[in-house]
Scaffold this motif. Structure first.
Motif, mmCIF file in Angstrom:
data_model
loop_
_atom_site.group_PDB
_atom_site.id
_atom_site.type_symbol
_atom_site.label_atom_id
_atom_site.label_comp_id
_atom_site.label_asym_id
_atom_site.label_seq_id
_atom_site.Cartn_x
_atom_site.Cartn_y
_atom_site.Cartn_z
ATOM 1 N N GLY A 282 -20.474 -27.392 -45.400
ATOM 2 C CA GLY A 282 -19.220 -26.658 -45.393
ATOM 3 C C GLY A 282 -19.398 -25.161 -45.526
ATOM 4 N N TRP A 283 -20.618 -24.684 -45.667
ATOM 5 C CA TRP A 283 -20.876 -23.269 -45.833
ATOM 6 C C TRP A 283 -21.652 -22.759 -44.631
ATOM 7 C CZ3 TRP A 283 -19.980 -26.482 -49.712
ATOM 8 C CH2 TRP A 283 -19.177 -26.025 -50.752
ATOM 9 N N GLY A 284 -21.024 -21.865 -43.873
ATOM 10 C CA GLY A 284 -21.650 -21.275 -42.701
ATOM 11 C C GLY A 284 -22.042 -19.833 -42.965
ATOM 12 N N PHE A 285 -23.157 -19.440 -42.430
ATOM 13 C CA PHE A 285 -23.675 -18.092 -42.624
ATOM 14 C C PHE A 285 -24.082 -17.528 -41.269
ATOM 15 C CE2 PHE A 285 -24.366 -20.490 -46.429
ATOM 16 C CZ PHE A 285 -24.076 -19.611 -47.453
ATOM 17 N N ALA A 286 -23.676 -16.289 -41.004
ATOM 18 C CA ALA A 286 -24.069 -15.633 -39.758
ATOM 19 C C ALA A 286 -23.723 -14.162 -39.826
ATOM 20 C CB ALA A 286 -23.374 -16.268 -38.566
ATOM 21 N N ARG A 287 -24.471 -13.388 -39.101
ATOM 22 C CA ARG A 287 -24.128 -11.982 -38.883
ATOM 23 C C ARG A 287 -23.240 -11.936 -37.648
ATOM 24 N NH1 ARG A 287 -29.880 -9.138 -40.241
ATOM 25 N NH2 ARG A 287 -29.707 -9.471 -42.467
ATOM 26 N N PRO A 288 -22.489 -10.855 -37.473
ATOM 27 C CA PRO A 288 -21.625 -10.762 -36.286
ATOM 28 C C PRO A 288 -22.421 -10.959 -34.990
ATOM 29 C CG PRO A 288 -21.106 -9.013 -37.823
ATOM 30 C CD PRO A 288 -22.342 -9.699 -38.349
ATOM 31 N N ARG A 289 -21.854 -11.741 -34.123
ATOM 32 C CA ARG A 289 -22.428 -12.049 -32.801
ATOM 33 C C ARG A 289 -23.779 -12.748 -32.871
ATOM 34 N NH1 ARG A 289 -21.643 -6.691 -32.235
ATOM 35 N NH2 ARG A 289 -19.503 -6.113 -31.880
ATOM 36 N N ASP B 129 -29.528 -21.130 -49.633
ATOM 37 C CA ASP B 129 -30.485 -20.889 -48.563
ATOM 38 C C ASP B 129 -29.871 -20.071 -47.420
ATOM 39 O OD1 ASP B 129 -32.122 -22.470 -50.073
ATOM 40 O OD2 ASP B 129 -32.157 -24.158 -48.687
ATOM 41 N N GLY B 130 -28.548 -20.039 -47.330
ATOM 42 C CA GLY B 130 -27.887 -19.322 -46.257
ATOM 43 C C GLY B 130 -27.868 -17.827 -46.437
ATOM 44 N N ASP B 131 -28.155 -17.339 -47.644
ATOM 45 C CA ASP B 131 -28.138 -15.905 -47.892
ATOM 46 C C ASP B 131 -29.081 -15.137 -46.977
ATOM 47 O OD1 ASP B 131 -26.213 -16.220 -49.825
ATOM 48 O OD2 ASP B 131 -27.643 -16.179 -51.498
ATOM 49 N N GLN B 132 -30.143 -15.765 -46.550
ATOM 50 C CA GLN B 132 -31.105 -15.080 -45.683
ATOM 51 C C GLN B 132 -30.534 -14.788 -44.297
ATOM 52 O OE1 GLN B 132 -34.523 -17.575 -44.990
ATOM 53 N NE2 GLN B 132 -33.261 -19.381 -44.691
ATOM 54 N N TYR B 133 -29.413 -15.420 -43.941
ATOM 55 C CA TYR B 133 -28.811 -15.212 -42.626
ATOM 56 C C TYR B 133 -27.679 -14.189 -42.657
ATOM 57 C CZ TYR B 133 -31.473 -19.325 -41.426
ATOM 58 O OH TYR B 133 -32.499 -20.202 -41.221
ATOM 59 N N LEU B 134 -27.443 -13.576 -43.815
ATOM 60 C CA LEU B 134 -26.384 -12.562 -43.924
ATOM 61 C C LEU B 134 -26.919 -11.168 -43.709
ATOM 62 C CD1 LEU B 134 -24.378 -13.940 -46.946
ATOM 63 C CD2 LEU B 134 -23.865 -14.160 -44.535
#
Length: 62
Positions: free
Chosen positions: A37-44, A57-62
């Motif tokens: 339920g937690w998604g991580f991404a930078r714009p585009r 673990d998703g913090d590395q994708y911010l």
């Protein structure tokens, strides 16, 4: 805010509303596979999904 239903203008019909569906995201942590339920991404950029337990673990994708 009123509890009364909103009235549509004459000739208008309400839009169809389906129930919200789960998008089928699963945790990307190796060997987990739980619902994510937690998604991580930078714009585009491509999104990466993690479950509650592995959301850190998703913090590395911010």
């Amino acid at each position: 805010m009123s509890d009364e239903a909103a009235r549509l203008a004459e000739g208008m019909t309400p839009a169809q509303r389906d129930r919200v569906k789960v998008l089928g995201h699963t945790c990307e942590r190796d060997g987990c596979g739980k619902v994510a339920g937690w998604g991580f991404a930078r714009p585009r950029r491509e999104s990466h999904w993690f479950c509650y337990e592995h959301r850190g673990d998703g913090d590395q994708y911010l």
